[in-house]
Design an enzyme around this catalytic site. Structure first.
Site, PDB file in Angstrom:
ATOM      1  N   GLY A  59      23.371  21.515  50.786  1.00  0.00           N
ATOM      2  CA  GLY A  59      23.712  20.418  51.875  1.00  0.00           C
ATOM      3  C   GLY A  59      25.327  20.103  51.906  1.00  0.00           C
ATOM      4  N   GLY A  60      25.582  19.143  52.141  1.00  0.00           N
ATOM      5  CA  GLY A  60      26.984  18.446  52.155  1.00  0.00           C
ATOM      6  C   GLY A  60      27.643  18.597  50.766  1.00  0.00           C
TER       7      GLY A  60
ATOM      8  N   GLY B  94      53.584  43.998  65.865  1.00  0.00           N
ATOM      9  CA  GLY B  94      53.230  42.640  65.395  1.00  0.00           C
ATOM     10  C   GLY B  94      53.163  42.542  64.217  1.00  0.00           C
ATOM     11  N   ALA B  95      52.548  43.599  63.620  1.00  0.00           N
ATOM     12  CA  ALA B  95      52.133  43.613  61.952  1.00  0.00           C
ATOM     13  C   ALA B  95      53.579  43.400  61.516  1.00  0.00           C
ATOM     14  CB  ALA B  95      51.397  44.605  61.607  1.00  0.00           C
TER      15      ALA B  95
HETATM   16  C1  HXC Z   1      16.730  13.614  42.924  1.00  0.00           C
HETATM   17  C2  HXC Z   1      16.464  15.622  42.147  1.00  0.00           C
HETATM   18  C3  HXC Z   1      17.131  16.163  43.251  1.00  0.00           C
HETATM   19  C4  HXC Z   1      17.885  15.453  44.357  1.00  0.00           C
HETATM   20  C5  HXC Z   1      16.552  17.958  42.007  1.00  0.00           C
HETATM   21  N1  HXC Z   1      16.033  16.807  41.566  1.00  0.00           N
HETATM   22  N2  HXC Z   1      17.299  17.615  43.148  1.00  0.00           N
HETATM   23  N3  HXC Z   1      16.498  14.358  41.977  1.00  0.00           N
HETATM   24  N4  HXC Z   1      17.743  14.061  43.938  1.00  0.00           N
HETATM   25  N5  HXC Z   1      18.708  15.531  45.241  1.00  0.00           N
HETATM   26  C6  HXC Z   1      15.115  16.640  40.063  1.00  0.00           C
HETATM   27  C7  HXC Z   1      13.881  17.013  40.496  1.00  0.00           C
HETATM   28  O1  HXC Z   1      13.077  16.013  40.957  1.00  0.00           O
HETATM   29  C8  HXC Z   1      13.483  17.492  38.910  1.00  0.00           C
HETATM   30  O2  HXC Z   1      13.160  16.365  38.369  1.00  0.00           O
HETATM   31  C9  HXC Z   1      14.723  18.035  38.396  1.00  0.00           C
HETATM   32  O3  HXC Z   1      15.662  17.634  39.448  1.00  0.00           O
HETATM   33  C10 HXC Z   1      14.743  19.577  38.439  1.00  0.00           C
HETATM   34  O4  HXC Z   1      14.475  20.072  39.755  1.00  0.00           O
HETATM   35  P1  HXC Z   1      13.493  21.162  39.974  1.00  0.00           P
HETATM   36  O5  HXC Z   1      13.016  21.012  41.440  1.00  0.00           O
HETATM   37  O6  HXC Z   1      12.259  21.219  38.999  1.00  0.00           O
HETATM   38  O7  HXC Z   1      14.184  22.654  39.630  1.00  0.00           O
HETATM   39  P2  HXC Z   1      14.302  23.709  40.776  1.00  0.00           P
HETATM   40  O8  HXC Z   1      13.034  24.358  40.767  1.00  0.00           O
HETATM   41  O9  HXC Z   1      15.229  24.652  39.615  1.00  0.00           O
HETATM   42  O10 HXC Z   1      14.845  23.695  41.870  1.00  0.00           O
HETATM   43  C11 HXC Z   1      16.277  23.201  41.960  1.00  0.00           C
HETATM   44  C12 HXC Z   1      16.525  22.881  43.411  1.00  0.00           C
HETATM   45  C13 HXC Z   1      15.504  21.909  43.928  1.00  0.00           C
HETATM   46  C14 HXC Z   1      16.474  24.033  44.543  1.00  0.00           C
HETATM   47  C15 HXC Z   1      17.830  22.090  43.761  1.00  0.00           C
HETATM   48  O11 HXC Z   1      15.363  20.773  43.065  1.00  0.00           O
HETATM   49  C16 HXC Z   1      15.695  21.031  45.478  1.00  0.00           C
HETATM   50  O12 HXC Z   1      15.491  21.909  46.250  1.00  0.00           O
HETATM   51  N6  HXC Z   1      16.264  20.027  45.215  1.00  0.00           N
HETATM   52  C17 HXC Z   1      16.603  19.363  46.325  1.00  0.00           C
HETATM   53  C18 HXC Z   1      18.027  19.876  46.999  1.00  0.00           C
HETATM   54  C19 HXC Z   1      18.350  18.966  48.094  1.00  0.00           C
HETATM   55  O13 HXC Z   1      17.993  19.197  49.156  1.00  0.00           O
HETATM   56  N7  HXC Z   1      19.317  18.055  48.043  1.00  0.00           N
HETATM   57  C20 HXC Z   1      19.803  17.245  48.854  1.00  0.00           C
HETATM   58  C21 HXC Z   1      21.012  17.956  49.697  1.00  0.00           C
HETATM   59  S1  HXC Z   1      21.561  17.089  50.930  1.00  0.00           S
HETATM   60  P3  HXC Z   1      12.225  16.315  37.344  1.00  0.00           P
HETATM   61  O14 HXC Z   1      11.970  14.838  36.905  1.00  0.00           O
HETATM   62  O15 HXC Z   1      10.668  16.828  37.680  1.00  0.00           O
HETATM   63  O16 HXC Z   1      12.635  17.368  35.991  1.00  0.00           O
HETATM   64  C22 HXC Z   1      23.023  16.699  50.264  1.00  0.00           C
HETATM   65  C23 HXC Z   1      23.590  15.824  50.970  1.00  0.00           C
HETATM   66  C24 HXC Z   1      25.186  15.629  50.821  1.00  0.00           C
HETATM   67  O17 HXC Z   1      23.178  16.903  49.279  1.00  0.00           O
HETATM   68  C25 HXC Z   1      25.725  15.046  51.572  1.00  0.00           C
HETATM   69  C26 HXC Z   1      27.282  15.156  51.478  1.00  0.00           C
HETATM   70  C27 HXC Z   1      27.928  15.044  52.805  1.00  0.00           C
END
Ligand code: HXC
Length: 522
Positions: free
Chosen positions: A174-175, A409-410
């Site tokens: 994401g961001g 140009g280079a």
């Molecule tokens: C809260 C989160 C989290 C999140 C992961 N966890 N991402 N908790 N907010 N964004 C937690 C999970 O619930 C889990 O908790 C622990 O972290 C480990 O995650 P897993 O999924 O078990 O690990 P893994 O299988 O290795 O997968 C990792 C991952 C996946 C690929 C990162 O967790 C995932 O897809 N997360 C979401 C990613 C995402 O879409 N983020 C938002 C992006 S948008 P427990 O308690 O079960 O251990 C963004 C906007 C930014 O970031 C904007 C800026 C402008």
């Protein structure tokens, strides 16, 4: 593991000190032993293990170990922040802890990073961010997005003031990828780190395309295809070693000079091999990296972005102990032509060196810009202009060695006298002209060639005219005659000549006209 901060007062001094020790130990465990095991199973180190590898022993001063938040009572809130030294050099650092809510970023987590960013700018020291995070903490909603935006803002204000380095050691989605993208160098680990804006699931849903995490945003993808990352490592240890090596070339901030280090390589070393480096046939390639390695201080060559646009070499090295940034054409790739990717890669590197007082040495062998509809339609004009802009704007010493071709140009773009070159040297094999013989003869001798009686005569005449053109134009002496080259040198003297140029230019001071900022052709 959450800490209970109740009942911590009211004890004897000794008991309080004992409790503090226990609290530290528990806080150091992040998400707990089970989560740490999981992290290791993923072939990843923990946030603290990474810091242990990066920092000098006992140099880490942690900041904010007991910060927690409503969404996450675990002390530290999923990120370890602080200061330390790397081979004696002071740095600030944050290291996200995936064992705590997946290293996700909430308000307190972001505040900790911002605090370190501000402190690094105030202290004038580089910042290293180790990223391993699921992104914005979903439970904190927009507040976590605000936290990211706070970090981005600081990244931009710190740009050109302190070096900023990002290590990607896990997911970066994401961001969240924009903080690394705003920093100067991005390091990735193969197979355990990835960066993307929208993940494989969304891509499947929207475009019905199948792509794996690694293909979409793994280390090789971003080092080779997109150019988002600068370095890739086989594991986290190698990644940290690469970061340490990079730091050895960098000053703490834009007001300092880069660190001088004399490794005892003689400044007057002549290199016999350089005399036979350029082949007699101008269409034959040779390895510019071999040339560079023979010239710079022994073992000091450190290439940046080696997998991306290999026709344009960017590297740090030392010459007589002085740090230099190298921009070089690689005749082995696309004959050393400037293309879009190479131009952008070179431009960004020059701007980094210029911001941090690192003189730029250009090794030039370039037949021109890469022709073709693909390049034209993708905007080679605009992107090539970035390289030109970067050279024109640079106020650090600019040194140039033209080993062979410098056409069209280079010639203008790559550190010519006219765009600010301070010490322009050519080997006798230099060919500094508007274009090569074939193209030139076709244009300026068109009528003569058209008058040839038959194909055989035409071929003979072409050869004769090309030979004449080569003799008249494809050498460096016309450029030297008008002062566009400061000297034509024996290739074997390249090292001593460059070092004396660097010494001469040590105190170069050049002020550009005052303005809010220029308008780089983005
Ligand atoms: C809260 C989160 C989290 C999140 C992961 N966890 N991402 N908790 N907010 N964004 C937690 C999970 O619930 C889990 O908790 C622990 O972290 C480990 O995650 P897993 O999924 O078990 O690990 P893994 O299988 O290795 O997968 C990792 C991952 C996946 C690929 C990162 O967790 C995932 O897809 N997360 C979401 C990613 C995402 O879409 N983020 C938002 C992006 S948008 P427990 O308690 O079960 O251990 C963004 C906007 C930014 O970031 C904007 C800026 C402008």
């Amino acid at each position: 593991m959450a800490l209970n901060y109740r009942d911590l007062g009211g004890d004897s001094t000794q008991r309080r000190i004992q409790k503090l020790k226990e609290l530290h130990e528990r806080a150091s465990q992040g998400g707990g032993l089970e989560a740490i095991d999981k992290q290791h199973e993923r072939r990843k180190l923990t946030a603290r293990e990474r810091l242990d590898l990066l920092l000098d022993i006992d140099s880490f001063q942690e900041v904010g170990k007991f910060v927690s938040s409503k969404s996450n009572p675990i002390p530290g809130d999923g990120v370890v922040t602080g200061f330390g030294t790397v081979n004696g050099q002071r740095i600030g650092v944050y290291s996200q802890d995936f064992t705590v809510m997946g290293g996700s970023l909430g308000r307190s987590h972001a505040d900790k990073i911002c605090k370190i960013q501000d402190a690094c700018v105030a202290a004038g020291i580089p910042l290293i961010g180790i990223n391993d995070s699921g992104g914005a903490r979903i439970q904190e909603g927009v507040v976590s997005l605000g936290g990211y935006a706070d970090i981005f803002y600081r990244n931009v204000l710190a740009s050109g003031v302190i070096p900023q380095i990002s290590a990607i050691m896990g997911p970066c989605a994401g961001g969240a990828v924009y903080s690394p993208a705003l920093t100067d160098f991005v390091f990735m680990v193969r197979e355990t780190s990835f960066m993307f804006l929208t993940g494989p699931d969304v891509i499947k849903e929207v475009l019905n395309e199948d792509v794996t995490f690694e293909e979409l945003g793994g280390a090789i993808t971003h080092n080779q295809k997109s150019g988002v990352a600068h370095m890739s490592a086989k594991n986290e240890l190698e990644c940290i070693q690469q970061i340490k090596r990079l730091l050895s070339f960098l000053p703490g901030n834009n007001l300092e000079d880069p660190p001088f280090l004399d490794i005892g390589d003689p400044v007057n070393r002549r290199e016999e091999k350089l005399a036979s480096m350029v082949p007699d046939d101008p269409n034959k390639p040779y390895d510019m990296k071999e040339v560079i390695n023979l010239v710079v201080d022994r073992d000091s060559f450190f290439e940046i972005q080696p997998l991306y646009a290999p026709n344009m070499i960017t590297a740090f090295a030392r010459l007589g102990g002085h740090v230099i940034g190298i921009i070089a054409n690689q005749p082995r790739e696309l004959a050393g032509c400037l293309d879009i990717n190479g131009s952008v890669k070179g431009a960004r590197f020059i701007r980094f060196c210029d911001a941090f007082n690192i003189p730029i040495v250009t090794f030039q062998d370039v037949p021109g810009f890469l022709p073709g509809t693909n390049q034209e339609w993708l905007g080679i004009i605009k992107h090539g202009a970035k390289l030109l802009y970067a050279y024109c704007e640079a106020t650090v010493p600019l040194l140039n060695v033209t080993t062979r071709k410098s056409y069209g140009g280079a010639y203008c773009v790559m550190s010519s006298k006219q765009v600010g070159g301070d010490w322009n040297l050519a080997w006798p094999t230099g060919e500094i002209a508007v274009m090569g013989a074939k193209g030139a003869v076709k244009i300026i001798k068109r009528k003569e060639l058209a008058a040839a009686k038959n194909q055989k005569d035409k071929a003979e005449l072409t050869k004769k005219l090309e030979d004449e053109y080569k003799a008249d134009f494809l050498h460096p002496y016309l450029a030297a005659e008008v002062g566009y080259m400061d000297d034509i040198i024996d290739p074997r003297d390249t090292r001593p000549k460059l070092i004396s140029g660097l010494e001469m230019l040590k105190n170069k001071s050049l002020q550009l006209p005052r303005r809010k900022h220029g308008n780089v052709p983005l």
